[in-house]
Structure formats: C-alpha cells, structure tokens
Design a protein around this motif. Structure first.
Motif, mmCIF file in Angstrom:
data_model
loop_
_atom_site.group_PDB
_atom_site.id
_atom_site.type_symbol
_atom_site.label_atom_id
_atom_site.label_comp_id
_atom_site.label_asym_id
_atom_site.label_seq_id
_atom_site.Cartn_x
_atom_site.Cartn_y
_atom_site.Cartn_z
ATOM 1 N N ARG A 8 -4.188 6.121 -11.530
ATOM 2 C CA ARG A 8 -3.415 6.239 -9.369
ATOM 3 C C ARG A 8 -2.689 7.152 -10.578
ATOM 4 N NH1 ARG A 8 -1.736 8.130 -5.795
ATOM 5 N NH2 ARG A 8 -0.203 7.733 -4.979
ATOM 6 N N PRO A 11 7.021 6.549 -0.105
ATOM 7 C CA PRO A 11 7.085 7.789 0.265
ATOM 8 C C PRO A 11 7.969 8.928 0.772
ATOM 9 C CG PRO A 11 6.181 5.770 1.915
ATOM 10 C CD PRO A 11 6.441 5.203 -0.019
ATOM 11 N N PHE A 47 0.930 -0.871 0.285
ATOM 12 C CA PHE A 47 -0.065 0.247 -0.155
ATOM 13 C C PHE A 47 0.275 0.993 -0.377
ATOM 14 C CE2 PHE A 47 0.655 -0.173 4.579
ATOM 15 C CZ PHE A 47 1.179 1.395 4.633
ATOM 16 N N MET A 48 2.303 1.395 0.172
ATOM 17 C CA MET A 48 2.549 1.839 0.038
ATOM 18 C C MET A 48 3.846 2.884 -0.702
ATOM 19 S SD MET A 48 5.243 2.243 3.307
ATOM 20 C CE MET A 48 4.643 2.415 5.242
ATOM 21 N N ARG A 49 3.856 1.429 -2.376
ATOM 22 C CA ARG A 49 3.927 1.906 -3.431
ATOM 23 C C ARG A 49 2.671 2.458 -4.273
ATOM 24 N NH1 ARG A 49 7.279 -2.436 -6.467
ATOM 25 N NH2 ARG A 49 6.928 -0.836 -7.451
ATOM 26 N N THR A 50 3.524 4.251 -4.384
ATOM 27 C CA THR A 50 3.065 5.289 -5.031
ATOM 28 C C THR A 50 2.382 4.585 -5.994
ATOM 29 O OG1 THR A 50 5.073 6.747 -5.812
ATOM 30 C CG2 THR A 50 3.823 7.171 -3.839
ATOM 31 N N ASP A 51 2.874 3.653 -7.003
ATOM 32 C CA ASP A 51 2.459 3.793 -8.121
ATOM 33 C C ASP A 51 1.303 2.086 -8.517
ATOM 34 O OD1 ASP A 51 3.525 1.443 -7.543
ATOM 35 O OD2 ASP A 51 5.194 1.208 -9.437
ATOM 36 N N SER A 52 0.691 2.418 -7.410
ATOM 37 C CA SER A 52 0.110 0.975 -6.670
ATOM 38 C C SER A 52 -1.538 0.880 -6.773
ATOM 39 C CB SER A 52 -0.040 0.332 -5.834
ATOM 40 O OG SER A 52 -0.163 -1.135 -5.973
ATOM 41 N N ALA A 106 -1.381 10.394 -8.587
ATOM 42 C CA ALA A 106 0.277 11.249 -7.811
ATOM 43 C C ALA A 106 0.901 12.222 -8.693
ATOM 44 C CB ALA A 106 1.030 9.572 -8.343
ATOM 45 N N ASP A 116 -3.241 0.132 -5.143
ATOM 46 C CA ASP A 116 -3.545 -0.383 -4.138
ATOM 47 C C ASP A 116 -3.351 0.807 -2.812
ATOM 48 O OD1 ASP A 116 -5.069 -2.782 -4.671
ATOM 49 O OD2 ASP A 116 -3.555 -3.638 -4.813
ATOM 50 N N TRP A 117 -2.702 1.839 -3.246
ATOM 51 C CA TRP A 117 -1.866 3.234 -2.500
ATOM 52 C C TRP A 117 -2.764 3.329 -1.983
ATOM 53 C CZ3 TRP A 117 -2.561 7.949 -2.487
ATOM 54 C CH2 TRP A 117 -1.824 8.994 -1.369
ATOM 55 N N ARG A 118 -2.562 4.147 -0.302
ATOM 56 C CA ARG A 118 -3.417 4.909 -0.158
ATOM 57 C C ARG A 118 -1.880 5.413 1.317
ATOM 58 N NH1 ARG A 118 -3.270 3.269 5.643
ATOM 59 N NH2 ARG A 118 -2.796 1.274 5.929
#
Ligand SMILES: Cc1cc2nc3c(=O)[nH]c(=O)nc-3n(C[C@H](O)[C@H](O)[C@H](O)COP(=O)(O)OP(=O)(O)OC[C@H]3O[C@@H](n4cnc5c(N)ncnc54)[C@H](O)[C@@H]3O)c2cc1C
Length: 401
Positions: free
Chosen positions: A360, A94, A34-39, A364, A41-43
C-alpha cells in the motif's frame, strides 16, 4: 457512510487546545476506513463520498473556522483553524476536493465580494454544494501572470469574455470559476485586471481535460468564446483584479492546506512503519545514509511547522502575509519532493510477496512522487519563489540579465 452529526462543537472561548482535542476525537472516530491512505483497504473515494465526508467535517465544526457566522462559518480565529489543521494532518486522510472554494475563492469573496455574493457563495461552499476552480494561468501567462490576455468587454449591464485558461484544476467538476481577465491591453500589465465569479455552465465555456503524468485528468484547458455574464458576476472593482489576484496567491502559498507539515510527518512515519513491516525493506533503515536523509527530513518538517505557526501569529497581529508566503511555499514543496524521492527509493524492492502495508505504501508513494513534481510548479515555481525572497524580502535588485 455514517457520521456522528450529534456532536457538541466547543465553545469559541474554550481556546485552540480544546478545539484541537475535539478535532482529534471526532476525526479518529469518524474517518471511514477505506479513506485512510495508509490502509490496505484504501480505495479512491468517489466525489459524492468525499463531499459527504467534508460536509460532515463542516457540521462537526472542522471547516469554515474563521468565516463569519452569518455566512455559515464558526466565527473563530486562525489559531483554532491551525489547531484543527494539525489534527487533519496527523491522520492519513484524502485531500479536500474543494480546497479552491474553501481556501482561495471563499476568502477573496469575503474580502471583495458584495453582500449578495457572500450570501450566494459562502454557505454553499462550506456545505459542499458548490465547487470552484481558479482560472488564472494561460498558455502564455504563468509565472508572469500580468501577461494574461483573456479579455472582458463591458456591454451595458453585461460583460463579454473571450480567451483561454490552462492548468485549471478541478474545472470539469466546478460550478464556478474564479476568473482573472483584463479590460484593456496586455501592455497595461497589472492595471485593468478584473476578477469574476463565472458559472461554469454559461454558454460559450468549453472544458478540455489534460491528462497528467499520474494518469489523472484533474486539470484542464478552459476556453471562453463570447461568454456573456451580468455585471453582478464581477468580484471587486474593475481595477482591483491584480491586488485580489496577489492576495489569492499569497493565501495559496502560505496558508492554504496549513496541515502540510503535520501530514508530511505522518507520511514519514507511515513510510518507516511500512519498511519495518517487511523483512526485505527493514535492513535499509539501518543504513547511515538513509538515517541521515530521514533526520534531514524530520528537521525540515519541524522547521516548516514553525514557519506555519509564525505565519498564523503574524496574521493574528494583523500583518499581511505578503512576500513571506514564498518562504513557506518554497519550503513545503521542496521538502515534500525530497520525501517522495526517498520514499520511492526505499520502497523500490516492494513486490507481490511484500507485506500489505509495504504494498500500500508503494502505491501511495508512487502517486505522491509523481504529484510532487508539480508541487514545485503550481502556486508559483521554485525559481519564482527564490526571486521573490531575494528581491522582496532581502531587497536585492531585480535580475536584469
Ligand atoms: C498540478 C498543477 C495544478 C495547477 N492548477 C492551476 C489552477 O487551478 N489554476 C491556475 O490558474 N493555474 C494552475 N496551475 C498553473 C501554475 O500556476 C503554473 O504552471 C505556474 O505558475 C508556472 O507557470 P507556467 O507553467 O506558465 O511556466 P513558466 O512561467 O513558463 O515557467 C517555465 C520555467 O521558467 C522558469 N521561470 C519563469 N519565469 C522566471 C523568472 N522570472 N526567473 C527565473 N525562472 C523563471 C520557471 O520557474 C519554470 O521553470 C497549475 C499547475 C500545476 C502543475
């Protein structure tokens, strides 16, 4: 969140390439999805989650690389620091929630702090138990920092501080403020400046958050109203404030977040992948004008990598960063602003029907675009960097018009 804490940190003698491999393996295995900024599933991570992640990175030997071992560091060189930063940049991660502590306050405490201050602050910063903010700018003192008015008056074994700071990033969460004050009058300019490590819970400190264009409240006004601190809160000698502040600024411009060009490259690749993933966006990549802008950005990113590597080698030879920090600052801020502009124009067609990757990326890149407006202001504006380069590197006379 679970991280691999049983990790063998490489032998310091192994060299930067072994360290880089270690960083790559550990980061890729442990970065939460969830920390992958390209995903898709990011939050946004909570402060506690970000802290836990950065504490785990430290345990894995990926923070405090150059800090001495007695203060919790790994006792390595800037080359290993750079090797790790290349891998941090290569992953869509992040930003640190403690870069002011780790990259600005830490080094200056190491340079001018007493032994007691080093023991009290440095291990706590690395272990993510202590956040710092930087109280330099004031409403009437930004580019011209020597106009600052916040006063510190000695009263026996204490100092009484009165004044106001502004644009103080992270003030609301900070435990300590790296505070620049003056002991004399504004006419003294660079003389009589004094730096402190002020606990943010000292009576008389008031933090008033400022909302920025991206809707966040990441910086604040900070008011000091008869704030009394012991002499042990002083960082360095009473007349050392200006040289310490200049040192902080050169770190901020040249070596802070050394991963930038590798991160910019990662973001550029993410942007291209997002466009390719969506039938409405992909044709723009065939446009000659777009290809030229991508080419320009890729070459600027490569130039920036070279500048960072050169800075590290110069520092390894014992040279001071000095005015050359302005070259790096100018380059990364202008380059990232140009990237964010291109990204937003390429992603302007994104809508509810677009691919998850494209949606996404739009989210971003909108944030990156808004924040990039500030990148040519904080750590010194573009105009100021140009003056420094012209006058202090190329030895042109001061512009008196
Ligand atoms: C996101 C963000 C975070 C920040 N975080 C912090 C922080 O944590 N701690 C902190 O202390 N400060 C922080 N700052 C403040 C930052 O350092 C100042 O905004 C910056 O130094 C510029 O000062 P100023 O805002 O007073 O603008 P000014 O100095 O008033 O400048 C206004 C304009 O005049 C131009 N100008 C000024 N002087 C010259 C000159 N001599 N020649 C040519 N042009 C000139 C500038 O380039 C600018 O365009 C932050 C700023 C931002 C945007």
């Amino acid at each position: 969140m679970h991280f691999d804490h049983h990790v063998a940190v490489p032998d310091p003698a192994a060299g930067p390439e072994v360290y880089r491999q270690h960083a790559r393996t550990w980061l890729r295995a442990n970065l939460p999805g969830f920390m992958r900024t390209d995903s898709p599933d990011w939050r946004p991570a909570t402060l506690a989650e970000s802290s836990a992640w950065e504490a785990a990175m430290y345990q894995a030997g990926l923070a405090g690389m150059t800090w001495p071992k007695p203060y919790g560091g790994h006792g390595l060189t800037l080359r290993e620091h750079l090797a790790v930063n290349k891998e941090i940049g290569a992953l869509p991660m992040p930003e640190s929630v403690s870069s002011i502590g780790k990259e600005l306050a830490g080094p200056i405490i190491m340079a001018v702090g007493t032994e007691a201050q080093k023991q009290a602050f440095l291990p706590a910063i690395l272990a993510m138990r202590q956040y710092w903010c930087q109280g330099f700018s004031e409403p009437d003192a930004g580019s011209d920092l020597a106009r600052l008015r916040t006063r510190a008056v000695r009263e026996g074994g204490h100092w009484r501080i009165n004044g106001q700071k502004i644009w103080t990033s992270g003030a609301a969460k900070a435990h300590y403020c790296l505070l620049l004050t003056r002991t004399g009058t504004v006419a003294d300019r660079h003389r009589g400046l004094l730096m402190f490590a002020v606990p943010m819970d000292t009576p008389g400190i008031r933090v008033a958050p400022i909302k920025s264009i991206d809707g966040k409240e990441s910086f604040a006004e900070v008011f000091f109203d008869d704030v009394v601190v012991p002499d042990s809160a002083r960082l360095g000698a009473p007349d050392e404030g200006w040289s310490a502040a200049i040192r902080v600024l050169s770190i901020e411009r040249a070596t802070n977040r050394m991963y930038r060009p590798w991160r910019f490259e990662c973001e550029l690749r993410q942007l291209i992948a997002a466009c390719k993933s969506d039938a409405r966006l992909a044709p723009a990549l065939e446009d000659g004008g777009v290809q030229r802008r991508v080419g320009e950005l890729a070459s600027e990113i490569d130039g920036l990598k070279g500048l960072v590597e050169l800075t590290v080698e110069r520092m390894m030879r014992g040279e001071a960063i000095g005015a050359r920090g302005s070259l790096t600052k100018l380059y990364w801020s202008e380059c990232h602003q140009a990237f964010a502009g291109l990204a937003l124009s390429l992603l302007s067609q994104v809508g509810p029907q677009s691919s998850p990757l494209a949606r996404r990326a739009r989210q971003a890149c909108t944030n990156a675009y808004l924040f990039a407006r500030a990148e040519t202001i904080y750590a010194g504006t573009t105009e100021v960097q140009l003056d420094v380069i012209a006058q202090r590197i190329m030895n042109l006379p001061k512009d008196l018009t």
